[in-house]
Design a protein around this motif. Structure first.
Motif, PDB file in Angstrom:
ATOM      1  N   GLN A 318       0.825  -1.210   0.000  1.00 25.71           N
ATOM      2  CA  GLN A 318       0.000   0.000   0.000  1.00 25.71           C
ATOM      3  C   GLN A 318       0.862   1.262   0.000  1.00 25.71           C
ATOM      4  O   GLN A 318       0.574   2.229  -0.708  1.00 25.71           O
ATOM      5  CB  GLN A 318      -0.935   0.002   1.213  1.00 25.71           C
ATOM      6  N   ILE A 319       1.930   1.255   0.791  1.00 23.24           N
ATOM      7  CA  ILE A 319       2.819   2.418   0.849  1.00 23.24           C
ATOM      8  C   ILE A 319       3.498   2.632  -0.500  1.00 23.24           C
ATOM      9  O   ILE A 319       3.554   3.758  -1.024  1.00 23.24           O
ATOM     10  CB  ILE A 319       3.867   2.243   1.967  1.00 23.24           C
ATOM     11  N   ALA A 320       4.031   1.564  -1.092  1.00 19.12           N
ATOM     12  CA  ALA A 320       4.741   1.681  -2.369  1.00 19.12           C
ATOM     13  C   ALA A 320       3.823   2.191  -3.470  1.00 19.12           C
ATOM     14  O   ALA A 320       4.212   3.048  -4.287  1.00 19.12           O
ATOM     15  CB  ALA A 320       5.330   0.321  -2.753  1.00 19.12           C
ATOM     16  N   GLU A 321       2.583   1.683  -3.492  1.00 21.00           N
ATOM     17  CA  GLU A 321       1.627   2.140  -4.510  1.00 21.00           C
ATOM     18  C   GLU A 321       1.307   3.610  -4.327  1.00 21.00           C
ATOM     19  O   GLU A 321       1.197   4.365  -5.308  1.00 21.00           O
ATOM     20  CB  GLU A 321       0.342   1.314  -4.425  1.00 21.00           C
ATOM     21  N   ALA A 322       1.144   4.042  -3.071  1.00 21.67           N
ATOM     22  CA  ALA A 322       0.826   5.442  -2.805  1.00 21.67           C
ATOM     23  C   ALA A 322       1.978   6.348  -3.227  1.00 21.67           C
ATOM     24  O   ALA A 322       1.767   7.391  -3.877  1.00 21.67           O
ATOM     25  CB  ALA A 322       0.508   5.632  -1.324  1.00 21.67           C
ATOM     26  N   HIS A 353      -7.915   9.758  -1.973  1.00 16.35           N
ATOM     27  CA  HIS A 353      -8.757   8.570  -1.798  1.00 16.35           C
ATOM     28  C   HIS A 353      -8.737   7.651  -3.012  1.00 16.35           C
ATOM     29  O   HIS A 353      -9.401   6.607  -3.004  1.00 16.35           O
ATOM     30  CB  HIS A 353     -10.189   8.995  -1.455  1.00 16.35           C
ATOM     31  N   ASP A 354      -7.954   7.992  -4.018  1.00 16.42           N
ATOM     32  CA  ASP A 354      -7.714   7.058  -5.112  1.00 16.42           C
ATOM     33  C   ASP A 354      -6.686   6.004  -4.731  1.00 16.42           C
ATOM     34  O   ASP A 354      -6.535   5.003  -5.419  1.00 16.42           O
ATOM     35  CB  ASP A 354      -7.223   7.810  -6.358  1.00 16.42           C
ATOM     36  N   MET A 355      -5.975   6.237  -3.627  1.00 17.27           N
ATOM     37  CA  MET A 355      -4.923   5.328  -3.184  1.00 17.27           C
ATOM     38  C   MET A 355      -5.480   4.305  -2.204  1.00 17.27           C
ATOM     39  O   MET A 355      -6.270   4.637  -1.322  1.00 17.27           O
ATOM     40  CB  MET A 355      -3.798   6.125  -2.511  1.00 17.27           C
ATOM     41  N   ARG A 356      -5.024   3.064  -2.326  1.00 16.84           N
ATOM     42  CA  ARG A 356      -5.514   2.012  -1.444  1.00 16.84           C
ATOM     43  C   ARG A 356      -5.206   2.304   0.023  1.00 16.84           C
ATOM     44  O   ARG A 356      -5.957   1.906   0.910  1.00 16.84           O
ATOM     45  CB  ARG A 356      -4.906   0.659  -1.820  1.00 16.84           C
ATOM     46  N   VAL A 357      -4.098   2.998   0.282  1.00 17.19           N
ATOM     47  CA  VAL A 357      -3.714   3.274   1.659  1.00 17.19           C
ATOM     48  C   VAL A 357      -4.727   4.169   2.368  1.00 17.19           C
ATOM     49  O   VAL A 357      -4.788   4.194   3.598  1.00 17.19           O
ATOM     50  CB  VAL A 357      -2.298   3.897   1.712  1.00 17.19           C
ATOM     51  N   MET A 358      -5.552   4.875   1.603  1.00 21.31           N
ATOM     52  CA  MET A 358      -6.611   5.701   2.183  1.00 21.31           C
ATOM     53  C   MET A 358      -7.988   5.063   2.031  1.00 21.31           C
ATOM     54  O   MET A 358      -8.992   5.646   2.451  1.00 21.31           O
ATOM     55  CB  MET A 358      -6.612   7.090   1.542  1.00 21.31           C
ATOM     56  N   ARG A 359      -8.019   3.864   1.467  1.00 24.53           N
ATOM     57  CA  ARG A 359      -9.310   3.245   1.176  1.00 24.53           C
ATOM     58  C   ARG A 359      -9.435   1.843   1.775  1.00 24.53           C
ATOM     59  O   ARG A 359     -10.420   1.510   2.415  1.00 24.53           O
ATOM     60  CB  ARG A 359      -9.484   3.191  -0.349  1.00 24.53           C
ATOM     61  N   ASP A 360      -8.409   1.005   1.544  1.00 29.53           N
ATOM     62  CA  ASP A 360      -8.431  -0.362   2.066  1.00 29.53           C
ATOM     63  C   ASP A 360      -7.935  -0.377   3.515  1.00 29.53           C
ATOM     64  O   ASP A 360      -7.138   0.482   3.913  1.00 29.53           O
ATOM     65  CB  ASP A 360      -7.531  -1.273   1.239  1.00 29.53           C
ATOM     66  N   GLU A 361      -8.368  -1.371   4.257  1.00 32.63           N
ATOM     67  CA  GLU A 361      -7.844  -1.498   5.614  1.00 32.63           C
ATOM     68  C   GLU A 361      -6.355  -1.835   5.533  1.00 32.63           C
ATOM     69  O   GLU A 361      -5.945  -2.764   4.839  1.00 32.63           O
ATOM     70  CB  GLU A 361      -8.587  -2.589   6.382  1.00 32.63           C
ATOM     71  N   SER A 362      -5.535  -1.048   6.233  1.00 31.71           N
ATOM     72  CA  SER A 362      -4.086  -1.291   6.252  1.00 31.71           C
ATOM     73  C   SER A 362      -3.706  -2.221   7.395  1.00 31.71           C
ATOM     74  O   SER A 362      -2.916  -3.154   7.228  1.00 31.71           O
ATOM     75  CB  SER A 362      -3.318   0.029   6.385  1.00 31.71           C
ATOM     76  N   PHE A 363      -4.215  -1.960   8.579  1.00 33.02           N
ATOM     77  CA  PHE A 363      -3.953  -2.763   9.767  1.00 33.02           C
ATOM     78  C   PHE A 363      -2.463  -2.877  10.021  1.00 33.02           C
ATOM     79  O   PHE A 363      -1.939  -3.949  10.320  1.00 33.02           O
ATOM     80  CB  PHE A 363      -4.596  -4.142   9.631  1.00 33.02           C
ATOM     81  N   GLY A 364      -1.791  -1.741   9.880  1.00 29.23           N
ATOM     82  CA  GLY A 364      -0.357  -1.703  10.107  1.00 29.23           C
ATOM     83  C   GLY A 364       0.083  -0.294  10.456  1.00 29.23           C
ATOM     84  O   GLY A 364      -0.729   0.651  10.475  1.00 29.23           O
ATOM     85  N   PRO A 365       1.378  -0.086  10.699  1.00 34.47           N
ATOM     86  CA  PRO A 365       1.878   1.207  11.176  1.00 34.47           C
ATOM     87  C   PRO A 365       2.067   2.229  10.060  1.00 34.47           C
ATOM     88  O   PRO A 365       3.187   2.645   9.760  1.00 34.47           O
ATOM     89  CB  PRO A 365       3.206   0.828  11.843  1.00 34.47           C
ATOM     90  N   VAL A 366       0.977   2.642   9.457  1.00 31.81           N
ATOM     91  CA  VAL A 366       1.006   3.667   8.418  1.00 31.81           C
ATOM     92  C   VAL A 366      -0.250   4.498   8.538  1.00 31.81           C
ATOM     93  O   VAL A 366      -1.327   3.980   8.847  1.00 31.81           O
ATOM     94  CB  VAL A 366       1.107   3.037   7.004  1.00 31.81           C
ATOM     95  N   VAL A 367      -0.114   5.802   8.304  1.00 33.81           N
ATOM     96  CA  VAL A 367      -1.287   6.673   8.304  1.00 33.81           C
ATOM     97  C   VAL A 367      -1.092   7.763   7.264  1.00 33.81           C
ATOM     98  O   VAL A 367       0.008   8.300   7.107  1.00 33.81           O
ATOM     99  CB  VAL A 367      -1.549   7.276   9.705  1.00 33.81           C
ATOM    100  N   GLY A 368      -2.151   8.057   6.516  1.00 37.74           N
ATOM    101  CA  GLY A 368      -2.143   9.157   5.564  1.00 37.74           C
ATOM    102  C   GLY A 368      -2.792  10.382   6.169  1.00 37.74           C
ATOM    103  O   GLY A 368      -3.781  10.268   6.910  1.00 37.74           O
TER     104      GLY A 368
END
Length: 460
Positions: A318-322, A353-368
């Motif tokens: 998710q981070i790499a895609e963003a 919100h086109d990025m998965r990191v802001m749309r899909d559940e990440s459930f990890g240590p990342v926040v946008g």
């Protein structure tokens, strides 16, 4: 033949524990024992059931020193945080304290001709499928009130925290709860589905993924067995222009990163009023740069590994895609980041919100973190999600928080706090977070069914 469940420790990838699952016949026999024991358990005085459950809770507390290290080995939470007994005990104690009122008969009216009332009666056998991220606290949410209400309980715990259910059952049995009244079973997915489809249970409580919740509902289709689900979230924080900036940054970033971001109600996206945005981002980055990633058995570690390498891989993706789509990553790779379960915590800006990191559940240590100019804009973004568990609002104005909260599609609205489960409130969600409600008086209502009495007196 059963299968072998293996808990792979995120510390070093070794097999920490393994258990054989029950075959279909043995599993149905266990469920039948729970059903046979239920009437006698329900017939015990309420106070006796409360006392036995709370003795079981205390017995878990007596194991806490062992549990803390065991949890670190199973799912990676640093030992410095001391385990889960505080919340475990708080939730059970609250539910015990409200039980008598929550389960009391509802009087409808009585005169010389009729007596009318509604009782709350137990469903029968309650099946609890618990997750690994807060394995004791999520389990006790249902186990304690279900037993207190007169149900028997069958617990199936996540493979990642394989030993938790075993410990809970041992503790409760040592306190006097009969073995058939509270059972911990090791089950495969196929046998679990067969049990639900075969009406082995009268109520199913599941905490986990959307796909897992859908599987539970499919298994129960046509049985009329109630299925209560809590399926995670993409919980937002909104920092308004009048917020306490320091408190907002400290709490929201802790809510995003604690437990390596593996919290059902963890903060996964933050919207900040444009007047505070730059300062908020600076404070957030400073906080995260101060974390110590490492072995959770080291008391200096503040951020442990994710529970499984595949969970970390999803967050990295998710981070790499963003970043490839234009997001800015503010945290350089930590030296301890091994490309596996040990993952650098990350703050992202210039996200959409086109990025998965802001749309899909990440459930990890990342926040946008996104900049907003108004309540209307923030509300639209907070509601632009398939999930609806909690939202965290930061303002000095209670009335404003209530107005904004009324417009957010979520199960809980926090003001000036985040990532906390108050046992006096109903723990619930909407949309793909699932349906149901645990804890509070509503938790008891969901773990029982209404039974009406309309009694005509003989007067002549």
């Amino acid at each position: 033949m059963g299968q072998v469940l293996k808990c792979i420790s995120p510390i070093d990838g070794s097999v920490f524990a393994e258990r054989d699952t029950l075959d279909r016949d043995a599993a149905f026999a266990a469920a039948a024992r729970a059903r046979a024991a239920q009437a006698e358990w329900a017939a015990r005085p309420l106070q006796e059931r409360i006392d036995l459950v709370m003795a079981g809770v205390a017995a878990v507390g007596a194991m806490n020193d062992e549990i803390v290290t065991e949890l670190a080995r199973m799912m990676g939470r640093p030992v410095r945080y001391g385990g889960e007994f505080g919340g475990f005990n708080e939730r059970a104690t609250h539910m015990a304290g409200i039980a008598r009122d929550a389960l009391a008969d509802i009087a409808v009216g009585e005169d010389e001709t009729f007596k009318r009332y509604i009782k709350r009666v137990p469903h029968g056998v309650v099946f609890v499928v618990a997750p690994w991220n807060y394995p004791y606290m999520t389990a006790i949410n249902t186990v304690a009130p279900a037993l207190i209400a007169g149900n028997t309980v069958v617990l199936k715990h996540a493979t990642q925290t394989l030993l938790v259910g075993e410990r809970m059952a041992r503790a409760f049995h040592s306190a006097g709860v009969p073995e058939d009244v509270f059972q911990n079973l090791f089950l495969s997915h196929d046998v679990t589905n067969d049990l639900i489809a075969g009406r082995a249970f009268d109520f199913v409580n599941f905490t986990g993924s959307v796909a897992g919740g859908q599987a539970m509902e499919r298994a129960a289709a046509g049985t009329f067995t109630p299925v209560s689900t809590e399926l995670g979230g993409k919980d937002p924080g909104y920092v308004m222009d009048d917020a306490d900036l320091d408190a907002a940054a400290e709490t929201l970033i802790d809510g995003a990163m604690f437990n390596s971001g593996q919290c059902c109600c963890g903060i996964e996206r933050i919207y900040v009023h444009e007047s505070l945005y730059d300062d908020f981002v600076a404070k957030a980055v400073e906080i995260v740069k101060g974390y110590k990633l490492g072995n959770p058995l080291d008391p200096e570690t503040t951020l442990g590994p994710m529970a499984n390498v595949r969970f970390a891989d999803e967050v990295r993706a998710q981070i790499a895609e963003a970043v490839a789509a234009g997001a800015v990553a503010h945290i350089e790779k930590f030296a301890e980041d091994d490309g596996g379960a040990y993952l650098t915590p990350q703050i992202l800006t210039n996200v959409t919100h086109d990025m998965r990191v802001m749309r899909d559940e990440s459930f990890g240590p990342v926040v946008g973190i996104m900049k907003v100019s108004s309540d209307d804009e923030a509300i639209a973004l907070m509601n632009d999600s398939e999930f609806g568990l909690t939202a965290s609002l930061w303002t000095r104005d209670v009335a404003r928080a209530e107005r904004v909260g009324d417009r957010i599609e979520t199960g809980t609205v926090f003001m000036n706090r985040a990532d906390y489960l108050d046992p006096g409130l109903c723990w619930t969600g909407c949309k793909n977070t699932g349906r149901g409600g645990g804890l509070s008086i509503i938790g008891y209502h969901n773990l029982t069914r209404p039974k009406s009495y309309h009694l005509k007196k003989v007067t002549g």
